[in-house]
Scaffold this active site. Sequence first.
Site, short mmCIF file in Angstrom:
data_model
loop_
_atom_site.label_atom_id
_atom_site.label_comp_id
_atom_site.label_asym_id
_atom_site.label_seq_id
_atom_site.Cartn_x
_atom_site.Cartn_y
_atom_site.Cartn_z
N GLY A 51 0.84 -1.19 0.00
CA GLY A 51 0.00 0.00 0.00
C GLY A 51 0.87 1.25 0.00
O GLY A 51 2.07 1.17 0.31
N GLN B 242 3.11 9.89 1.83
CA GLN B 242 4.45 9.28 1.88
C GLN B 242 5.35 9.72 0.73
O GLN B 242 6.57 9.56 0.82
CB GLN B 242 4.33 7.75 1.86
CG GLN B 242 3.72 7.18 3.12
CD GLN B 242 3.57 5.68 3.02
OE1 GLN B 242 2.60 5.20 2.44
NE2 GLN B 242 4.51 4.94 3.55
N CYS C 297 6.08 -0.50 7.43
CA CYS C 297 5.75 0.72 6.70
C CYS C 297 6.96 1.13 5.88
O CYS C 297 8.08 1.12 6.38
CB CYS C 297 5.39 1.83 7.69
SG CYS C 297 4.93 3.39 6.89
N LEU C 298 6.71 1.53 4.64
CA LEU C 298 7.81 1.95 3.78
C LEU C 298 8.49 3.21 4.32
O LEU C 298 9.64 3.48 3.98
CB LEU C 298 7.29 2.20 2.35
CG LEU C 298 6.76 0.94 1.64
CD1 LEU C 298 6.08 1.34 0.33
CD2 LEU C 298 7.87 -0.06 1.40
N HIS D 90 -4.23 1.72 7.97
CA HIS D 90 -2.83 2.19 7.98
C HIS D 90 -2.64 3.37 7.02
O HIS D 90 -2.00 4.37 7.36
CB HIS D 90 -1.93 0.99 7.60
CG HIS D 90 -0.48 1.27 7.46
ND1 HIS D 90 0.48 0.69 8.28
CD2 HIS D 90 0.22 2.04 6.58
CE1 HIS D 90 1.68 1.10 7.91
NE2 HIS D 90 1.56 1.93 6.88
N GLU D 91 -3.25 3.27 5.83
CA GLU D 91 -3.08 4.32 4.82
C GLU D 91 -3.86 5.59 5.18
O GLU D 91 -3.36 6.70 4.98
CB GLU D 91 -3.50 3.83 3.43
CG GLU D 91 -2.81 2.57 2.92
CD GLU D 91 -1.31 2.59 2.99
OE1 GLU D 91 -0.70 3.68 3.12
OE2 GLU D 91 -0.71 1.51 2.95
N HIS E 162 -1.94 7.62 7.49
CA HIS E 162 -0.93 8.46 6.81
C HIS E 162 -1.54 9.77 6.33
O HIS E 162 -0.95 10.84 6.47
CB HIS E 162 -0.33 7.73 5.61
CG HIS E 162 0.77 6.76 5.93
ND1 HIS E 162 1.90 7.10 6.63
CD2 HIS E 162 0.92 5.45 5.61
CE1 HIS E 162 2.70 6.03 6.74
NE2 HIS E 162 2.13 5.02 6.13
O1 GNR Z 1 4.00 -2.68 2.57
C1 GNR Z 1 3.35 -2.52 3.60
N1 GNR Z 1 3.02 -3.60 4.36
C2 GNR Z 1 2.15 -3.57 5.42
C3 GNR Z 1 2.09 -4.66 6.27
C4 GNR Z 1 1.22 -4.68 7.33
C5 GNR Z 1 0.37 -3.62 7.55
C6 GNR Z 1 0.42 -2.51 6.72
C7 GNR Z 1 1.29 -2.48 5.65
S1 GNR Z 1 1.32 -1.11 4.60
C8 GNR Z 1 2.97 -1.16 4.03
C9 GNR Z 1 3.22 -0.11 2.97
C10 GNR Z 1 3.07 1.26 3.59
O2 GNR Z 1 3.91 1.78 4.28
N2 GNR Z 1 1.95 1.88 3.38
O3 GNR Z 1 1.73 3.08 3.95
NI NI Z 2 2.93 3.07 5.78
#
Ligand code: GNR
Ligand code: NI
Length: 178
Positions: A46, A51, A91-92, A133-134, A137
Amino acid sequence: MALLEILIYPDPRLRKKAPAVETVDRKISTLVDDMAQTMYAAPGIGLAATQVNVQQRVVIIDLSEERNQLQVFINPLISDAEGSIETEEGCLSLPGIVAPITRHEHIRVCALDREGKPFETAVTGLLAICLQHEVDHLDGKVFTDHLSRLKRDRIRKRLVREAKEGPPAPTRENSLVI
Ligand code: GNR
Ligand code: NI
């Protein structure tokens, strides 16, 4: 298409709350393409526009094995959140960090698709987790905001140190499991 730079926590730009997209035009379409290329290259499941330093409420997700089922959520709104589920999140924007986070297991989301058409759907499991999660952000939050201050501070300090010294050699043991 263009590969975009992913902001790394604690970059203060990750704390901005993104305003809604007003019109889904060619610019947004290009942003979605560039975000997709960036997410697939990372690789991640995601990505939120925040980001890549774009203050717009745009989220993309692809949970498919073949990496060919892109889901686009513009101005996503989560409602009817139910149940709870804990998973190891990554998270990236926090490279090398994973921690268990509790989220709602079932949610409804309404959003615009990449043509600007409204849709509403019930989602569950990993898609529900990823969407929460997104959307965090887009609101200037990262997953460590759901942890204790002690754990959050440890992670922040580690990322600040790595930004100065460079990342550690990429061995599996370097992942900080909280
Ligand atoms: O790549 C991603 N893996 C992930 C694993 C578990 C819960 C959420 C994520 S999102 C993350 C990519 C990211 O940072 N999205 O904002
Ligand atoms: Ni993230």
